[in-house]
Scaffold this motif. Structure first.
Motif, PDB file in Angstrom:
ATOM      1  N   ARG A 109      15.216 -18.992  34.150  1.00 23.15           N
ATOM      2  CA  ARG A 109      14.969 -17.744  33.509  1.00 23.15           C
ATOM      3  C   ARG A 109      16.156 -17.355  32.470  1.00 23.15           C
ATOM      4  NH1 ARG A 109      12.057 -13.675  34.454  1.00 23.15           N
ATOM      5  NH2 ARG A 109      11.718 -14.194  36.808  1.00 23.15           N
ATOM      6  N   ASP A 110      17.328 -18.153  32.706  1.00 18.95           N
ATOM      7  CA  ASP A 110      18.263 -17.878  31.694  1.00 18.95           C
ATOM      8  C   ASP A 110      17.901 -18.552  30.455  1.00 18.95           C
ATOM      9  OD1 ASP A 110      19.759 -16.248  33.255  1.00 18.95           O
ATOM     10  OD2 ASP A 110      21.130 -17.604  33.994  1.00 18.95           O
ATOM     11  N   TRP A 111      17.348 -19.795  30.705  1.00 18.72           N
ATOM     12  CA  TRP A 111      16.918 -20.662  29.467  1.00 18.72           C
ATOM     13  C   TRP A 111      15.868 -19.835  28.893  1.00 18.72           C
ATOM     14  CZ3 TRP A 111      12.808 -24.396  28.612  1.00 18.72           C
ATOM     15  CH2 TRP A 111      13.338 -25.290  27.668  1.00 18.72           C
ATOM     16  N   ASP A 112      15.025 -19.126  29.404  1.00 25.42           N
ATOM     17  CA  ASP A 112      14.069 -18.348  28.478  1.00 25.42           C
ATOM     18  C   ASP A 112      13.251 -19.361  27.642  1.00 25.42           C
ATOM     19  OD1 ASP A 112      12.288 -16.332  27.079  1.00 25.42           O
ATOM     20  OD2 ASP A 112      13.948 -15.756  25.820  1.00 25.42           O
ATOM     21  N   PRO A 346       6.320  -9.136  23.386  1.00 32.76           N
ATOM     22  CA  PRO A 346       7.512  -9.308  24.370  1.00 32.76           C
ATOM     23  C   PRO A 346       6.909  -9.462  25.744  1.00 32.76           C
ATOM     24  CG  PRO A 346       8.231  -7.737  22.691  1.00 32.76           C
ATOM     25  CD  PRO A 346       6.782  -8.073  22.385  1.00 32.76           C
ATOM     26  N   SER A 347       5.962  -8.544  26.115  1.00 30.33           N
ATOM     27  CA  SER A 347       5.194  -8.603  27.325  1.00 30.33           C
ATOM     28  C   SER A 347       4.705 -10.056  27.882  1.00 30.33           C
ATOM     29  CB  SER A 347       4.131  -7.627  27.514  1.00 30.33           C
ATOM     30  OG  SER A 347       3.261  -7.781  26.482  1.00 30.33           O
ATOM     31  N   MET A 348       4.055 -10.568  26.618  1.00 29.08           N
ATOM     32  CA  MET A 348       3.454 -11.741  26.821  1.00 29.08           C
ATOM     33  C   MET A 348       4.656 -12.926  27.222  1.00 29.08           C
ATOM     34  SD  MET A 348       1.126 -14.014  27.229  1.00 29.08           S
ATOM     35  CE  MET A 348      -0.184 -12.990  26.958  1.00 29.08           C
ATOM     36  N   THR A 349       5.606 -12.901  26.498  1.00 31.54           N
ATOM     37  CA  THR A 349       6.814 -13.659  26.605  1.00 31.54           C
ATOM     38  C   THR A 349       7.325 -13.647  27.947  1.00 31.54           C
ATOM     39  OG1 THR A 349       7.674 -13.415  24.231  1.00 31.54           O
ATOM     40  CG2 THR A 349       9.101 -14.432  25.842  1.00 31.54           C
ATOM     41  N   GLU A 350       7.490 -12.529  28.582  1.00 35.73           N
ATOM     42  CA  GLU A 350       8.133 -12.067  30.038  1.00 35.73           C
ATOM     43  C   GLU A 350       6.863 -12.563  30.928  1.00 35.73           C
ATOM     44  OE1 GLU A 350       9.439  -8.334  32.549  1.00 35.73           O
ATOM     45  OE2 GLU A 350       8.981  -8.274  30.520  1.00 35.73           O
ATOM     46  N   SER A 351       5.660 -12.410  30.601  1.00 37.41           N
ATOM     47  CA  SER A 351       4.770 -12.887  31.499  1.00 37.41           C
ATOM     48  C   SER A 351       4.738 -14.321  31.580  1.00 37.41           C
ATOM     49  CB  SER A 351       3.431 -12.227  31.249  1.00 37.41           C
ATOM     50  OG  SER A 351       2.228 -12.966  31.968  1.00 37.41           O
ATOM     51  N   ILE A 352       4.933 -15.212  30.579  1.00 33.65           N
ATOM     52  CA  ILE A 352       4.943 -16.804  30.510  1.00 33.65           C
ATOM     53  C   ILE A 352       6.233 -17.186  31.272  1.00 33.65           C
ATOM     54  CG2 ILE A 352       5.002 -18.501  29.212  1.00 33.65           C
ATOM     55  CD1 ILE A 352       3.479 -17.381  26.997  1.00 33.65           C
ATOM     56  N   ASN A 353       7.383 -16.539  31.024  1.00 31.11           N
ATOM     57  CA  ASN A 353       8.433 -16.823  31.788  1.00 31.11           C
ATOM     58  C   ASN A 353       8.408 -16.453  33.385  1.00 31.11           C
ATOM     59  OD1 ASN A 353      10.141 -17.669  29.503  1.00 31.11           O
ATOM     60  ND2 ASN A 353      10.736 -15.643  28.876  1.00 31.11           N
ATOM     61  N   ASP A 354       7.854 -15.440  33.485  1.00 26.41           N
ATOM     62  CA  ASP A 354       7.761 -15.227  35.004  1.00 26.41           C
ATOM     63  C   ASP A 354       6.942 -16.241  35.792  1.00 26.41           C
ATOM     64  OD1 ASP A 354       9.205 -12.936  35.006  1.00 26.41           O
ATOM     65  OD2 ASP A 354       7.418 -11.537  34.737  1.00 26.41           O
ATOM     66  N   GLN A 355       5.975 -16.805  35.047  1.00 28.76           N
ATOM     67  CA  GLN A 355       4.946 -17.812  35.668  1.00 28.76           C
ATOM     68  C   GLN A 355       5.625 -19.055  35.855  1.00 28.76           C
ATOM     69  OE1 GLN A 355       1.755 -17.345  36.940  1.00 28.76           O
ATOM     70  NE2 GLN A 355       2.189 -15.278  36.389  1.00 28.76           N
ATOM     71  N   ILE A 356       6.527 -19.488  34.683  1.00 30.78           N
ATOM     72  CA  ILE A 356       7.321 -20.710  34.732  1.00 30.78           C
ATOM     73  C   ILE A 356       8.398 -20.709  35.873  1.00 30.78           C
ATOM     74  CG2 ILE A 356       8.889 -22.130  33.255  1.00 30.78           C
ATOM     75  CD1 ILE A 356       7.244 -21.519  30.761  1.00 30.78           C
ATOM     76  N   VAL A 357       8.991 -19.559  35.814  1.00 31.75           N
ATOM     77  CA  VAL A 357       9.946 -19.289  37.073  1.00 31.75           C
ATOM     78  C   VAL A 357       9.161 -19.525  38.459  1.00 31.75           C
ATOM     79  CG1 VAL A 357      11.504 -17.846  37.947  1.00 31.75           C
ATOM     80  CG2 VAL A 357      11.620 -18.286  35.760  1.00 31.75           C
ATOM     81  N   MET A 358       8.089 -18.899  38.648  1.00 36.45           N
ATOM     82  CA  MET A 358       7.458 -18.923  39.911  1.00 36.45           C
ATOM     83  C   MET A 358       6.971 -20.295  40.080  1.00 36.45           C
ATOM     84  SD  MET A 358       3.804 -16.657  40.758  1.00 36.45           S
ATOM     85  CE  MET A 358       4.801 -15.238  40.244  1.00 36.45           C
TER      86      MET A 358
END
Length: 426
Positions: A109-112, A346-358
């Motif tokens: 998540r920190d890596w974004d 930004p919402s798409m960026t956050e969503s992609i990050n959430d999926q990758i973190v998951m």
């Protein structure tokens, strides 16, 4: 070159530690020759303890890597004797401290990753590079493909899917979608406007007048001859055509303005009845299936499907070989647009990050287990001599400082003990 330099530094430090030990031995012998009186007593105490410290630390340093003097002394050659245990402990340490679920997800998540990837893709140079690599891999894979066999497989796959497809029901469902929320009425309005605009064109009226005169001459020749005595038949045709067009236009406008016009209801009933028959009428289904089989059984269709792959592959190869490849341009534009789209949302960026973190969290246990096993197997398979040699080259230079420090610290302790003996004689 780097290994040669490490070996030189290691040997240099070994010689320095050995030279210091030899110097202490010389001082010890000289102090004995002078009877260990006065200052020589202090020098003797220093050199004697320094030799003991140097030898003790030499033994400790050597025992880490090998048996001192090649003697099988217990608890020596620690690294090669405990290689399996070291492998397991190293694997556990890395697994628990670097590959835990919490650590991996937090670092990810920190890596974004979404923003980093999007930034990278937004660059034309990077997008062109990725597009070129994708096309190269694709064309390289095509080089190993048997065109004739793939063509037949493609044809058979298309045929099989079309044969299994319930085309009547599919068309009925498609029509259902098209008529949802009276969308077919909007389509009817478009058609009415189009017909009206065509009727308003002068050429349409002239063509319609010509048709009226021709039909009238063929069906009612006597009437047209009598009419020709009193007026121009051409003018008659144009007037009739104009009247007819105006009547049709009024009728079309009435349908367009009135949502409850009888013709609209009639159109609804016709569409509903047609969709129902497509979905459930066996006769319609049989007719459509017959058309489908007739279409698939046509030799030209079979040949087309079989050669479709060959033609597609040749086009791809020609395009990729050109300096101005359409595939590369399209891929590059797609990558850049995707990158910019992600950055601008930004919402798409956050969503992609959430999926990758998951995904990272879900895969963490498998990653931990795989990496741990890899470390254990790798270390166990290392040759003991090579492993010891590599470790000694890496840290051996620093370990030689232990010998040097042991020599000096031992000498200081010897002097301190000599002072204690003088202050408190027994």
């Amino acid at each position: 070159m780097k290994q040669d330099n490490r070996l030189f530094q290691l040997r240099k430090m070994k010689w320095l530690a050995l030279a210091l030990l030899v110097a202490m031995a010389v001082l010890f012998v000289v102090s004995r020759l002078y009877g260990r009186t006065g200052i020589w007593a202090w020098i003797g105490a220093f050199s004697e303890a320094a030799m003991i410290g140097a030898l003790a630390d030499w033994f400790a340093v050597v025992a880490i890597f090998r048996h001192p003097l090649k003697l099988p002394i217990p608890r020596t050659a620690i690294i090669p004797e405990n290689k399996d245990k070291i492998a397991e402990n190293l694997a556990v340490f890395i697994r628990d401290n670097f590959l835990s679920r919490e650590t991996m997800t937090m670092r990810m998540r920190d890596w974004d990753p979404a923003r980093r990837i999007a930034n990278w893709l937004s660059s034309r140079e990077n997008a062109d590079f990725l597009a070129d690599k994708v096309v190269r891999v694709l064309i390289g894979a095509l080089a190993f493909v048997d065109d004739q066999r793939v063509g037949k497989l493609m044809r058979n796959a298309i045929y099989r899917n079309l044969e299994e497809l319930d085309l009547g029901n599919l068309i009925g469902q498609l029509m259902d979608v098209l008529t949802h929320n009276n969308q077919h009425q909007a389509l009817l309005d478009v058609g009415l406007r189009r017909i009206s605009s065509v009727l308003d064109e002068p050429g349409t009226r002239k063509q319609l007048a010509t048709v009226i005169i021709e039909v009238s001459r063929r069906e009612y020749p006597k009437l047209i001859k009598m009419l020709g005595l009193v007026m121009d038949t051409e003018e008659f045709g144009i007037r009739v055509a104009g009247t007819l067009v105006e009547s049709i236009q009024l009728w079309l406008h009435d349908i367009g303005r009135d949502p409850n016009h009888p013709r609209r209801r009639q159109f609804d009933e016709l569409a509903s009845r047609f969709i129902g028959k497509l979905k459930s009428d066996p006769e319609y289904h049989a007719r459509i299936e017959g058309w489908k089989r007739q279409f698939l059984g046509t030799p030209v269709v079979a040949e087309y499907f079989e050669t479709l792959w060959v033609q597609f592959r040749k086009w791809m190869q020609r395009d990729a070989a050109g300096d101005d490849s359409e595939m590369k341009h399209r891929l590059s534009r797609t990558f850049r647009r995707f990158g910019r789209w992600v950055l601008e949302n930004p919402s798409m960026t956050e969503s992609i990050n959430d999926q990758i973190v998951m995904m990272t969290g879900a895969m963490s246990e498998e990653i931990r287990s795989t990496v741990s096993q890899h470390i254990v197997l790798t270390v166990r398979n290392w040759d003991s001599r090579s492993m010891v040699r590599e470790l000694e080259l890496s840290v051996g230079k620093d370990l030689q400082f232990i010998r040097i420090n042991g020599t000096l610290v031992g000498g200081i302790i010897g002097v301190a003990l000599h002072a204690v003996v003088l202050l408190f004689p027994m």
